[in-house]
Scaffold this motif. Structure first.
Motif, short mmCIF file in Angstrom:
data_model
loop_
_atom_site.label_atom_id
_atom_site.label_comp_id
_atom_site.label_asym_id
_atom_site.label_seq_id
_atom_site.Cartn_x
_atom_site.Cartn_y
_atom_site.Cartn_z
N ALA A 91 5.05 -15.53 30.88
CA ALA A 91 4.74 -15.03 29.54
C ALA A 91 5.98 -15.09 28.65
O ALA A 91 5.88 -15.45 27.46
N ALA A 92 7.14 -14.75 29.19
CA ALA A 92 8.38 -14.82 28.40
C ALA A 92 8.68 -16.26 28.00
O ALA A 92 9.08 -16.54 26.86
N GLU A 93 8.46 -17.19 28.92
CA GLU A 93 8.69 -18.61 28.61
C GLU A 93 7.72 -19.09 27.53
O GLU A 93 8.10 -19.82 26.63
N THR A 94 6.48 -18.65 27.61
CA THR A 94 5.49 -19.03 26.60
C THR A 94 5.86 -18.47 25.24
O THR A 94 5.76 -19.17 24.22
N ALA A 98 6.74 -20.61 21.94
CA ALA A 98 5.93 -20.39 20.74
C ALA A 98 6.83 -20.07 19.55
O ALA A 98 6.46 -20.34 18.41
N GLY A 99 8.01 -19.53 19.78
CA GLY A 99 8.94 -19.22 18.70
C GLY A 99 9.48 -20.46 18.03
O GLY A 99 9.91 -20.43 16.88
N ARG A 100 9.49 -21.61 18.70
CA ARG A 100 10.02 -22.84 18.14
C ARG A 100 8.98 -23.61 17.33
O ARG A 100 9.33 -24.50 16.57
N ASP A 105 0.77 -21.51 8.39
CA ASP A 105 0.94 -20.62 7.24
C ASP A 105 2.39 -20.16 7.07
O ASP A 105 2.71 -19.53 6.06
N ALA A 106 3.23 -20.46 8.02
CA ALA A 106 4.61 -19.99 7.96
C ALA A 106 5.41 -20.86 6.98
O ALA A 106 5.17 -22.07 6.87
N PRO A 107 6.36 -20.26 6.30
CA PRO A 107 7.20 -21.08 5.41
C PRO A 107 8.04 -22.04 6.23
O PRO A 107 8.43 -21.74 7.36
N ALA A 108 8.31 -23.17 5.68
CA ALA A 108 9.08 -24.19 6.38
C ALA A 108 10.51 -23.71 6.57
O ALA A 108 11.11 -23.11 5.69
#
Length: 112
Positions: A91-94, A98-100, A105-108
Motif C-alpha cells: 500500500a505504501a508503494e502504491t 500514485a504521488g508521481r 484535474d490537478a494543476p500542471a
C-alpha cells in the motif's frame, strides 16, 4: 370445563408421583413416569424377521458430528502479521507511485 378437568387430572398425577418418589430425580425421569402412567409411552414392537436377518452382528457406530481435522486454510498469528506487513508495504508503494502521476484535474507541475 374440560380443560380444567384435564389440568386437575394432570396436577393430581404429578402430585401423586412426586409424593411417591423416594429420592429426588431429574425432570426427565418424572416426565417419563408421567408418560408411562398415562399410557402415552409404549415400548417399541419387536423387530420383524427380515429386519433381524439383515442386521449384522456388530453394529458399526458412526458419529453424527465427527471431530474436525485441522483446517488447512487457517493461518498462524505470526503468518497473519507477516501478511499484514506485506500488505502495508504494498500500500505504501502504491501511494508513492500514485504521488508521481498527475491527476487530470490537478494543476500542471512545473518541469524541473
Amino acid at each position: 370445563m374440560f380443560a380444567r378437568l384435564a389440568i386437575a387430572l394432570i396436577a393430581g398425577l404429578a402430585a401423586g408421583a412426586a409424593l411417591a418418589q423416594d429420592a429426588p430425580s431429574s425432570g426427565g425421569a418424572f416426565i417419563g413416569r408421567l408418560f408411562d402412567a398415562t399410557g402415552l409411552r409404549t415400548p417399541p414392537p419387536p423387530a420383524q424377521d427380515f429386519v433381524r436377518d439383515s442386521r449384522s452382528e456388530q453394529l458399526q457406530y458412526r458419529a453424527f458430528d465427527p471431530t474436525r481435522a485441522k483446517d488447512p486454510k487457517r493461518k498462524s498469528a505470526a503468518h497473519l502479521r507477516a501478511m499484514s506487513a506485506e500488505l502495508e508495504a504494498a500500500a505504501a508503494e502504491t501511494r508513492r507511485r500514485a504521488g508521481r502521476v498527475a491527476a487530470p484535474d490537478a494543476p500542471a507541475r512545473p518541469a524541473r
